[in-house]
Design a protein around this motif. Sequence first.
Motif, short mmCIF file in Angstrom:
data_model
loop_
_atom_site.label_atom_id
_atom_site.label_comp_id
_atom_site.label_asym_id
_atom_site.label_seq_id
_atom_site.Cartn_x
_atom_site.Cartn_y
_atom_site.Cartn_z
N GLN A 110 7.85 22.07 -14.65
CA GLN A 110 8.95 21.33 -14.07
C GLN A 110 9.15 21.68 -12.60
OE1 GLN A 110 12.60 21.87 -16.20
NE2 GLN A 110 13.73 20.37 -15.01
N ALA A 111 9.03 22.98 -12.28
CA ALA A 111 9.20 23.39 -10.88
C ALA A 111 8.14 22.78 -9.99
CB ALA A 111 9.17 24.91 -10.79
N VAL A 112 6.90 22.74 -10.47
CA VAL A 112 5.81 22.18 -9.66
C VAL A 112 6.03 20.69 -9.44
CG1 VAL A 112 3.35 21.64 -9.69
CG2 VAL A 112 4.13 23.92 -10.29
N SER A 113 6.44 19.96 -10.47
CA SER A 113 6.63 18.52 -10.32
C SER A 113 7.76 18.20 -9.35
CB SER A 113 6.92 17.90 -11.69
OG SER A 113 8.09 18.45 -12.25
N VAL A 146 0.84 -1.20 0.00
CA VAL A 146 0.00 0.00 0.00
C VAL A 146 0.87 1.25 0.00
CG1 VAL A 146 -1.77 1.27 1.25
CG2 VAL A 146 -1.87 -1.22 1.13
N GLU A 147 1.97 1.21 0.75
CA GLU A 147 2.91 2.33 0.75
C GLU A 147 3.40 2.62 -0.66
OE1 GLU A 147 6.09 3.08 3.86
OE2 GLU A 147 5.67 0.95 4.13
N ALA A 148 3.91 1.56 -1.32
CA ALA A 148 4.45 1.73 -2.66
C ALA A 148 3.38 2.19 -3.64
CB ALA A 148 5.08 0.42 -3.14
N LEU A 149 2.18 1.63 -3.50
CA LEU A 149 1.10 2.00 -4.41
C LEU A 149 0.74 3.47 -4.27
CD1 LEU A 149 -0.91 0.89 -6.49
CD2 LEU A 149 -2.50 0.44 -4.61
N VAL A 150 0.64 3.94 -3.03
CA VAL A 150 0.29 5.35 -2.80
C VAL A 150 1.37 6.27 -3.36
CG1 VAL A 150 -0.02 7.10 -1.02
CG2 VAL A 150 -1.16 4.88 -0.80
N MET A 151 2.63 5.93 -3.11
CA MET A 151 3.72 6.80 -3.57
C MET A 151 3.84 6.78 -5.09
SD MET A 151 4.86 8.41 -1.04
CE MET A 151 6.25 9.15 -1.87
N GLU A 152 3.69 5.60 -5.70
CA GLU A 152 3.79 5.51 -7.16
C GLU A 152 2.66 6.27 -7.84
OE1 GLU A 152 5.97 4.42 -9.17
OE2 GLU A 152 7.36 3.33 -7.87
N VAL A 153 1.45 6.11 -7.35
CA VAL A 153 0.31 6.83 -7.94
C VAL A 153 0.49 8.34 -7.77
CG1 VAL A 153 -2.16 7.24 -7.76
CG2 VAL A 153 -1.28 4.91 -7.69
N THR A 154 0.97 8.74 -6.60
CA THR A 154 1.20 10.18 -6.36
C THR A 154 2.24 10.74 -7.33
OG1 THR A 154 0.69 9.89 -4.01
CG2 THR A 154 1.88 11.89 -4.65
N PHE A 155 3.32 9.97 -7.53
CA PHE A 155 4.35 10.46 -8.46
C PHE A 155 3.83 10.51 -9.89
CE2 PHE A 155 7.98 10.08 -11.27
CZ PHE A 155 8.81 11.05 -10.76
N GLU A 173 2.25 13.71 -14.58
CA GLU A 173 1.26 14.13 -15.58
C GLU A 173 0.94 15.61 -15.43
OE1 GLU A 173 -1.14 13.36 -18.89
OE2 GLU A 173 0.44 12.19 -17.90
N ALA A 174 0.87 16.09 -14.18
CA ALA A 174 0.60 17.52 -13.97
C ALA A 174 1.74 18.37 -14.50
CB ALA A 174 0.40 17.78 -12.47
N GLY A 175 2.98 17.91 -14.32
CA GLY A 175 4.12 18.67 -14.83
C GLY A 175 4.13 18.75 -16.34
N LEU A 176 3.61 17.69 -17.03
CA LEU A 176 3.56 17.71 -18.49
C LEU A 176 2.47 18.63 -19.01
CD1 LEU A 176 4.05 13.92 -19.34
CD2 LEU A 176 5.68 15.76 -19.71
N ARG A 177 1.34 18.70 -18.31
CA ARG A 177 0.18 19.46 -18.82
C ARG A 177 0.20 20.92 -18.41
NH1 ARG A 177 -0.02 15.91 -22.42
NH2 ARG A 177 -0.26 13.81 -21.57
N MET A 178 0.95 21.25 -17.37
CA MET A 178 0.99 22.65 -16.93
C MET A 178 1.87 23.48 -17.86
SD MET A 178 1.22 22.27 -12.79
CE MET A 178 1.02 24.03 -12.56
N PRO A 179 1.76 24.78 -17.84
CA PRO A 179 2.65 25.63 -18.65
C PRO A 179 4.11 25.28 -18.40
CG PRO A 179 0.91 26.95 -17.68
CD PRO A 179 0.76 25.58 -17.10
N ARG A 180 4.88 25.27 -19.47
CA ARG A 180 6.26 24.78 -19.39
C ARG A 180 7.09 25.57 -18.39
NH1 ARG A 180 9.04 23.62 -25.02
NH2 ARG A 180 7.15 22.32 -25.03
#
Length: 519
Positions: free
Chosen positions: A389-392, A364-373, A378-385
């Motif tokens: 990168q800074a947000v991710s 469960v630990e690994a699953l939560v961390m992997e999904v969060t990452f 995905e957020a870093g790719l879709r946000m303004p360039r």
Amino acid sequence: MHRNSNVQPRSNEDPYWKELEAAAIHSTAEVNLARLKRDMGDSDDLVIRPIRHPKSGNTAAAVVYIDGLSDSAAINLYIFDVLGTSLVSREDDPEWIGIQPNLEEAAKELLVGLGSIERVHQLGDLYRNLLSGEAVILIDGVSFAYRADIRKWKGREVTESTNQTSVRGPRESFTETLRVNTSLLRRKIKDPRLWLETIEIGRMTKTQVTIMYVNGLAKPAVITNVRTRLQAIDIDGVLDSGYLEELIEDAKYSLFPTVYNSELPDAVAAQLLEGKVAIVVDGTPNALVVPTELSVFFQSAEDYYQRAIYASLLRLLRFGTVFISLLFPSLYIAITTFHREMLPASLLFSLAAQREGVPFPAFVEALVMEVTFEILREAGLRMPRAIGQAVSVVGTLVIGQAAVEAGIVSAAMVIVVSITAISTFTLPSYSMSIPVRILRFAFMAAAATYGLFGIILGLFVLLLHLCSLRSFGEPFMAPLAPYNAAEMEDTIIRMPRWLSFKRPNTSLSGGSSRIRRRR
């Protein structure tokens, strides 16, 4: 072998286009212009420049083009002036009305200035040429039109690739213009045996798709297979090469891509010299290459621009990081859950101390961390360039630190997930990193259920699946399965250039020498 450098329209089942392809151009220019306006809804970008009889005022000829797709300067300089002069020059002739100008002479004069002008007899061809950016010349009294290839539209310049970067090697990448992309490959391979075939796919988009191969190197069976699969596609529109990739690939339900794509002309040119077939789609900066092998997705174009020892070490590093990305979380779960005796006592005590107070099991630990990452990626790719990168990066650090301090996950798990995520970025091909990231969760579930036995079982299933895949008739795991020692020189490691003699078996001349020493 069939080959044609011109566009080959495929059979179209759309009733609208079937009617247009069957309809002949009317001999009266006004009738043709009225049909054009009606069919195109009198759109604002449809430009019609008529040339009228001086005495009767009827339309003697008309130049039709789409604003933004054609070169209006060339139309004004050549087409309009030549036609206007040929008609108006006989204004004082009392017998002028009813006499058509010498069309052949006008066409020859236009040919000198434009370089390409041909007759069109069917409305379907006229619409296709017009919507492709060509100018159409309608002349009253004849049942055909002229098309002039004066296409000119705004396109992105050839720039450096942003997705497949390299330290050493060419910086140019493909653009969204078909002819620019084919010319980039022509610059790399200056040989008349580099053949091109172009077909149109898409009922409404009429997207031009070019098949490129080196005659004498590519297998005829592969070329025929590619041509057949492309011609069998019946779809409303093709806006990117990904449309075609999904429709022509062999294993449609497999996670692994059996079609290689790249935005680097030098990488595609190298594949053409190996006997592969390239598919270049108008409107997309990525070219498809078939057939392909698994090892190609771990190779970078930069591997061939530096010394073999450096390239081999980096390639071995990539293979190692793929196993880390795929198996590291699952190994941690299996060992800490089922096989604690494999760990040194000091490390075991350290991990136990970190996990004290953590309410969830390791899976469960690994699953939560992997999904969060994955969410942060995905957020870093879709946000303004500028801020993506800074947000991710900041988001990963803040959330990881907060999760450890809150006792939700252990510090060791944060380290495992971070190393796993970083290892994923070492893959040169983004399309191969996606199945690795998906399979990581499957191996984590297997490790949480059966421990190391589940991981080994999953590896066997994965290996059997990879060995069963084929890419346009060629084994996906070649030269590992079936094993071919002669082709191992450029798979896991790269042998020096002066030892790489043989072309792969995917080439028609497989086994023939690619290096000829002068005596």
